[in-house]
Design a protein around this motif. Structure first.
Motif, PDB file in Angstrom:
ATOM      1  N   LEU A 154       0.889  -1.149  -0.041  1.00  0.00           N
ATOM      2  CA  LEU A 154      -0.010  -0.064   0.191  1.00  0.00           C
ATOM      3  C   LEU A 154       0.719   1.460   0.028  1.00  0.00           C
ATOM      4  CD1 LEU A 154      -2.785  -1.034   2.532  1.00  0.00           C
ATOM      5  CD2 LEU A 154      -3.013  -0.824  -0.045  1.00  0.00           C
ATOM      6  N   THR A 155       2.001   1.223   0.691  1.00  0.00           N
ATOM      7  CA  THR A 155       2.755   2.376   0.793  1.00  0.00           C
ATOM      8  C   THR A 155       4.163   2.571  -0.346  1.00  0.00           C
ATOM      9  OG1 THR A 155       4.273   1.216   2.294  1.00  0.00           O
ATOM     10  CG2 THR A 155       2.496   2.346   3.101  1.00  0.00           C
ATOM     11  N   ALA A 156       4.326   1.462  -1.272  1.00  0.00           N
ATOM     12  CA  ALA A 156       5.292   1.565  -2.111  1.00  0.00           C
ATOM     13  C   ALA A 156       5.197   2.739  -3.062  1.00  0.00           C
ATOM     14  CB  ALA A 156       5.037   0.186  -3.125  1.00  0.00           C
ATOM     15  N   LYS A 157       3.906   3.156  -3.798  1.00  0.00           N
ATOM     16  CA  LYS A 157       3.976   4.009  -4.646  1.00  0.00           C
ATOM     17  C   LYS A 157       4.351   5.483  -3.989  1.00  0.00           C
ATOM     18  CE  LYS A 157       0.472   2.221  -7.566  1.00  0.00           C
ATOM     19  NZ  LYS A 157      -1.015   2.520  -8.177  1.00  0.00           N
ATOM     20  N   LYS A 158       4.565   5.729  -2.471  1.00  0.00           N
ATOM     21  CA  LYS A 158       4.949   6.943  -1.810  1.00  0.00           C
ATOM     22  C   LYS A 158       6.468   6.917  -1.588  1.00  0.00           C
ATOM     23  CE  LYS A 158       0.336   7.475  -0.088  1.00  0.00           C
ATOM     24  NZ  LYS A 158      -0.390   7.758   1.150  1.00  0.00           N
ATOM     25  N   ALA A 159       6.954   5.728  -2.097  1.00  0.00           N
ATOM     26  CA  ALA A 159       8.514   5.581  -1.585  1.00  0.00           C
ATOM     27  C   ALA A 159       9.356   6.556  -2.136  1.00  0.00           C
ATOM     28  CB  ALA A 159       8.932   4.112  -1.849  1.00  0.00           C
ATOM     29  N   ASP A 160      10.370   7.120  -1.257  1.00  0.00           N
ATOM     30  CA  ASP A 160      11.464   8.102  -2.048  1.00  0.00           C
ATOM     31  C   ASP A 160      12.577   7.207  -2.629  1.00  0.00           C
ATOM     32  OD1 ASP A 160      13.414   9.816  -2.370  1.00  0.00           O
ATOM     33  OD2 ASP A 160      13.459  10.601  -0.506  1.00  0.00           O
ATOM     34  N   LEU A 161      12.231   7.102  -3.977  1.00  0.00           N
ATOM     35  CA  LEU A 161      13.066   6.193  -4.530  1.00  0.00           C
ATOM     36  C   LEU A 161      14.489   6.502  -4.866  1.00  0.00           C
ATOM     37  CD1 LEU A 161      10.830   5.013  -7.714  1.00  0.00           C
ATOM     38  CD2 LEU A 161      11.381   3.899  -5.563  1.00  0.00           C
ATOM     39  N   LYS A 162      14.838   7.889  -4.790  1.00  0.00           N
ATOM     40  CA  LYS A 162      16.158   8.496  -4.938  1.00  0.00           C
ATOM     41  C   LYS A 162      16.886   8.060  -3.692  1.00  0.00           C
ATOM     42  CE  LYS A 162      18.660  12.772  -5.754  1.00  0.00           C
ATOM     43  NZ  LYS A 162      18.642  14.188  -5.983  1.00  0.00           N
TER      44      LYS A 162
END
Length: 410
Positions: A118-126
């Motif tokens: 549920l939280t993956a799309k909000k992750a700070d990928l950088k």
């Protein structure tokens, strides 16, 4: 302008397609066929991809291309089911009930896994680019979730290099694959096969005067003050879509090494299916392949007349000895298949199948222009932190736009 393009994979074809209307284009491909990892076998009665493929609901550049090539009507959406092979047992993991029954994870583990999805799309990928995926999962979700759920996924995609992969790739992967309902993940496929994209691009390029030079490897690259040469032929601009380190061997610029891996994918056909209706089966148990991909549990069997299965394996350096024999023997033994039941099999091997998204990969991505040379492909920013057809199409469009911008300035 006269433009030379090195590599007839999807990015090279897209760049040629975008430029050929206004420029003179030569495309060099060392193999007798185009498409790279999107290439297909012609089995007379049908076409089937050398490496399993599907697309996602957010692939807008792909959808635009299909419209341009009059292929939009062929795109269909199908539920792709998943599961795990653990303790010599197949476990479907699609419905809430199936997930709850999966014995390798506790109820608490499953709740943590649901939270991560549920939280993956909000992750700070950088920020996650510098964090190892295994460390991230173990610290945030626990050892058991890593070994029972994520390690098989990482193994199926990166083999022995799975511990080097960043959490940025993993979280991006989870986010892109979250379009899932009770029946499975919603995935796209082109009715008749993705070879239709490759064929349509080739026809379009040639119809507009471009040259597609198959079985013509680019072996020598050199630079003068205002031009480049490929195999002695002069060009105003050169686009390379092959790995940067391979380009350096023929005269290209020396750049930081992009970590790459090879892929070995066995395709086989038989009369029955053996994965209990599951499309994508990750192997938790040790095997010479990381996943069993049952294509005809995804696309209707009637289109082929036989069940088609992929056995997917990744390697670093050279392909392991006798890998095809070991894959076939293990598959037959593990799934109770007699060798005489297999109608045919093919082994596709690509030592440069794609980058390994190791920690710090973001800093290695080369700019589109390097010393007057243009570079794009699987290593480009559009394919990070998850490579896809979409990313390769966008890379081809971006590099063509760079050439057009340069030409307009001149």
């Amino acid at each position: 302008m006269k433009i030379g393009i090195i590599g007839g994979g999807l990015t090279g074809l897209i760049a040629a397609h975008a430029l050929v209307q206004e420029h003179e284009v030569d495309l060099y491909e060392k193999l007798p066929y185009l498409g790279g990892c999107l290439s297909s076998y012609n089995m007379e009665k049908y076409w089937i991809e050398r490496y399993y493929h599907h697309c996602f609901s957010g692939d807008t550049a792909l959808f635009s291309l299909l419209g341009e090539l009059n292929l939009s009507g062929k795109l269909e959406w199908v539920n792709g089911t998943t599961g795990y092979f653990a303790r010599n047992t197949i476990y479907p993991l699609n419905t809430p009930v199936q997930i709850l029954k999966y014995p390798e994870l506790s109820i608490t583990d499953k709740a943590r896994l649901a939270w991560l999805t549920l939280t993956a799309k909000k992750a700070d990928l950088k920020a996650l680019d510098q964090v190892p995926a295994d460390q991230y999962i173990i610290e945030n979700l626990g050892w058991n979730i890593y070994t029972s759920f994520f390690e098989p996924l990482l193994k199926s995609k990166f083999g022995d290099r799975r511990k080097e992969v960043s959490a940025a790739w993993l979280m991006s992967r989870i986010a892109i694959r979250s379009n899932r309902g009770a029946a499975g993940e919603r995935l796209g496929y082109l009715n008749g096969g993705f070879h239709q994209i490759v064929a349509a691009l080739e026809s379009s390029i040639e119809a507009k005067g471009g040259k597609v030079l198959k079985q013509t490897p680019a072996s020598a690259l050199s630079h003068t003050e205002n031009s480049w040469t490929i195999n002695g032929a002069r060009y105003d601009a050169v686009i390379s879509t092959i790995p940067p380190q391979e380009l350096a061997h023929m005269g290209g610029p020396a750049l930081p090494q992009i970590p790459y891996q090879g892929a070995a994918c066995m395709t086989l056909a038989m009369d029955r299916e053996v994965t209990k209706g599951i499309y994508w089966l990750n192997m938790k148990d040790s095997a010479p392949y990381g996943a069993v991909v049952s294509h005809t549990n995804f696309i209707p069997l009637e289109r082929y007349g036989e069940h088609i299965v992929y056995l997917a394996s990744y390697f670093s350096g050279i392909v392991p000895p006798q890998l095809d024999e070991r894959m076939m023997a293990d598959f037959c033994n593990r799934f109770g298949v007699k060798t005489q039941e297999i109608h045919w099999h093919r082994m596709a091997v690509d030592p440069w199948a794609g980058p390994v998204y190791t920690t710090g990969y973001g800093s290695l991505i080369p700019a589109y222009e390097q010393s007057g040379l243009y570079m794009a492909g699987m290593f480009s920013k559009t394919n990070y932190p998850e490579r896809s057809m979409e990313g390769s199409i966008r890379a081809g469009l971006d590099i063509a736009a760079c050439i057009k911008k340069r030409n307009s300035h001149e």
